[in-house]
Write a protein that holds these residues in place. Structure first.
Motif, PDB file in Angstrom:
ATOM      1  N   THR A 143       0.829  -1.204   0.000  1.00 39.94           N
ATOM      2  CA  THR A 143       0.000   0.000   0.000  1.00 39.94           C
ATOM      3  C   THR A 143       0.867   1.259   0.000  1.00 39.94           C
ATOM      4  OG1 THR A 143      -0.144   0.094   2.408  1.00 39.94           O
ATOM      5  CG2 THR A 143      -1.819  -1.200   1.247  1.00 39.94           C
ATOM      6  N   PHE A 144       0.240   2.366  -0.381  1.00 43.70           N
ATOM      7  CA  PHE A 144       0.910   3.673  -0.378  1.00 43.70           C
ATOM      8  C   PHE A 144      -0.137   4.727  -0.067  1.00 43.70           C
ATOM      9  CE2 PHE A 144       2.431   7.607  -2.263  1.00 43.70           C
ATOM     10  CZ  PHE A 144       3.749   7.649  -1.836  1.00 43.70           C
ATOM     11  N   ALA A 145       0.250   5.747   0.701  1.00 46.83           N
ATOM     12  CA  ALA A 145      -0.667   6.833   1.029  1.00 46.83           C
ATOM     13  C   ALA A 145      -0.430   7.987   0.052  1.00 46.83           C
ATOM     14  CB  ALA A 145      -0.474   7.296   2.464  1.00 46.83           C
TER      15      ALA A 145
ATOM     16  N   GLY B 142      -0.277  11.549   1.167  1.00 48.71           N
ATOM     17  CA  GLY B 142      -0.269  11.404   2.615  1.00 48.71           C
ATOM     18  C   GLY B 142      -1.618  11.075   3.225  1.00 48.71           C
ATOM     19  N   ASP B 143      -2.693  11.112   2.401  1.00 47.38           N
ATOM     20  CA  ASP B 143      -4.014  10.910   3.005  1.00 47.38           C
ATOM     21  C   ASP B 143      -4.952  10.006   2.205  1.00 47.38           C
ATOM     22  OD1 ASP B 143      -4.664  12.487   0.831  1.00 47.38           O
ATOM     23  OD2 ASP B 143      -5.542  14.122   1.988  1.00 47.38           O
ATOM     24  N   LEU B 144      -4.483   9.482   1.062  1.00 44.46           N
ATOM     25  CA  LEU B 144      -5.329   8.592   0.263  1.00 44.46           C
ATOM     26  C   LEU B 144      -4.658   7.225   0.153  1.00 44.46           C
ATOM     27  CD1 LEU B 144      -6.760  10.539  -2.840  1.00 44.46           C
ATOM     28  CD2 LEU B 144      -8.018   9.479  -0.977  1.00 44.46           C
ATOM     29  N   PRO B 145      -5.023   6.279   1.005  1.00 47.74           N
ATOM     30  CA  PRO B 145      -4.397   4.954   0.920  1.00 47.74           C
ATOM     31  C   PRO B 145      -4.854   4.212  -0.322  1.00 47.74           C
ATOM     32  CG  PRO B 145      -6.157   4.948   2.553  1.00 47.74           C
ATOM     33  CD  PRO B 145      -6.013   6.369   2.099  1.00 47.74           C
TER      34      PRO B 145
ATOM     35  N   ARG C 181      -0.770  -0.533  -4.261  1.00 45.26           N
ATOM     36  CA  ARG C 181       0.222  -0.007  -5.200  1.00 45.26           C
ATOM     37  C   ARG C 181       0.062  -0.538  -6.622  1.00 45.26           C
ATOM     38  NH1 ARG C 181       5.594  -1.576  -2.809  1.00 45.26           N
ATOM     39  NH2 ARG C 181       6.400  -0.563  -4.688  1.00 45.26           N
TER      40      ARG C 181
ATOM     41  N   GLY D  30     -13.072   4.221  -1.090  1.00 47.37           N
ATOM     42  CA  GLY D  30     -11.650   3.901  -1.127  1.00 47.37           C
ATOM     43  C   GLY D  30     -11.071   3.777  -2.520  1.00 47.37           C
TER      44      GLY D  30
ATOM     45  N   ASP E 114      -9.712  12.753  -7.510  1.00 50.10           N
ATOM     46  CA  ASP E 114      -8.740  12.423  -6.472  1.00 50.10           C
ATOM     47  C   ASP E 114      -7.334  12.875  -6.851  1.00 50.10           C
ATOM     48  OD1 ASP E 114     -10.594  11.127  -4.765  1.00 50.10           O
ATOM     49  OD2 ASP E 114     -10.454   9.299  -5.969  1.00 50.10           O
TER      50      ASP E 114
ATOM     51  N   CYS F 170       4.184   2.776  -7.991  1.00 53.17           N
ATOM     52  CA  CYS F 170       2.800   2.302  -8.029  1.00 53.17           C
ATOM     53  C   CYS F 170       2.425   2.016  -9.478  1.00 53.17           C
ATOM     54  CB  CYS F 170       1.854   3.343  -7.436  1.00 53.17           C
ATOM     55  SG  CYS F 170       2.201   3.797  -5.726  1.00 53.17           S
TER      56      CYS F 170
END
Length: 285
Positions: free
Chosen positions: A8-10, A13-16, A19, A82, A125, A250
């Motif tokens: 996984t990657f954010a 910094g705020d959207l998980p 990858r 998500g 997004d 990613c």
């Protein structure tokens, strides 16, 4: 011993997100022009990706043009919680493999508004500037995206096909959540850019992660040997290597085939050893 990999990657910094995502260039025709197959076939691929847990769909307004975004909305709207939808603007396609940059602020705003409509979104997004327009100051292009972000129409800004120096200059003007450049087992010309992304926590979305298909046919001894050890295809090993190579990479390979989609996504289950990773690292010599 296998190497631990965070799947996984954010983003920003705020959207998980997971990858390994799905690119939509494979859903349109050659040269990113017109349809590839039926709309129903494209919708099947998109829905299958989300069912398999994909949380990043990467598209662009000029794929089709407009067609890929329409297909994403037809297949996936209303979007699952998500699911991160990324698109691009700043390029106008006039025919198969024919396009020109269009980075004036009013053009970028119109493109973003059109993407919002096609994707049936109030906010995108991740909105990526597909190319910097050399005829327009960088500050004006990024300023237009910053305004759209302030208006709530963009959550995060990304850049496509940039140098490390351009990213540094852009970061002095706006927050940048992602870059998208060619990067794969055999093409590591963006190594400096990748290092900067790692330093700043910026997602690197490698395009041509399979080298436009070359890595699904690659006969290099190291690649075929590692593939044989895992009972995998060379393409799967090439994708697994990206996931092991850097935590900010990613990849979102594109395809119009459900079977090929499943093969690509299975790459996330392959755990390479440190020896295998080192062996593959040496391929770009």
């Amino acid at each position: 011993m296998s190497v631990d990999v965070d799947e996984t990657f954010a983003l920003g910094g705020d959207l998980p997100l997971r990858r390994l995502g799905l690119g939509t260039g494979g859903l349109v025709g050659a040269g990113y022009w017109g349809p590839r197959g039926s709309r129903a076939e494209a919708r099947t691929v998109l829905r299958a990706a989300v069912e398999r847990g994909v949380t990043l769909i990467d598209t662009a307004d000029n794929y089709g043009p407009g067609l890929a975004e329409e297909l994403v909305a037809e297949a996936l709207h209303p979007y699952a919680e998500g699911l991160v939808v990324s698109t691009k603007g700043g390029v106008v396609r006039t025919g198969p493999d024919q396009w020109h940059v269009a980075g004036r602020p009013q053009e970028l705003r119109a493109m973003c508004e059109a993407s919002l409509s096609r994707l049936r979104l109030d906010r995108i997004d991740l909105y990526q500037l597909h190319r910097f327009d050399p005829a327009v100051p960088m500050a004006e292009q990024l300023g237009a995206l910053a305004e759209l972000r302030a208006e709530g129409k963009i959550r995060h800004i990304g850049l496509n096909t940039v140098t490390a120096q351009q990213l540094r200059e852009a970061l002095a003007l706006v927050p940048v959540a992602s870059v998208q450049n060619p990067y794969n087992l055999l093409d590591r010309t963006s190594a400096e850019l990748l290092a900067l992304c790692e330093e700043r926590g910026i997602a690197f979305l490698p395009y041509y992660p399979l080298g436009s298909g070359a890595l699904t046919r690659e006969s290099a001894a190291a690649l075929t040997a590692v593939a044989a050890e895992h009972g995998a295809s060379t393409g799967q090993i090439a994708l697994a290597w990206l996931l092991h190579h850097s935590p900010v990479l990613c990849p979102s390979p594109g395809t119009g085939s459900p079977a090929h989609l499943a093969e690509n996504l299975d790459a996330a289950t392959i755990h390479l050893t440190a020896r295998e990773t080192a062996l593959l690292d040496g391929l770009a010599g």
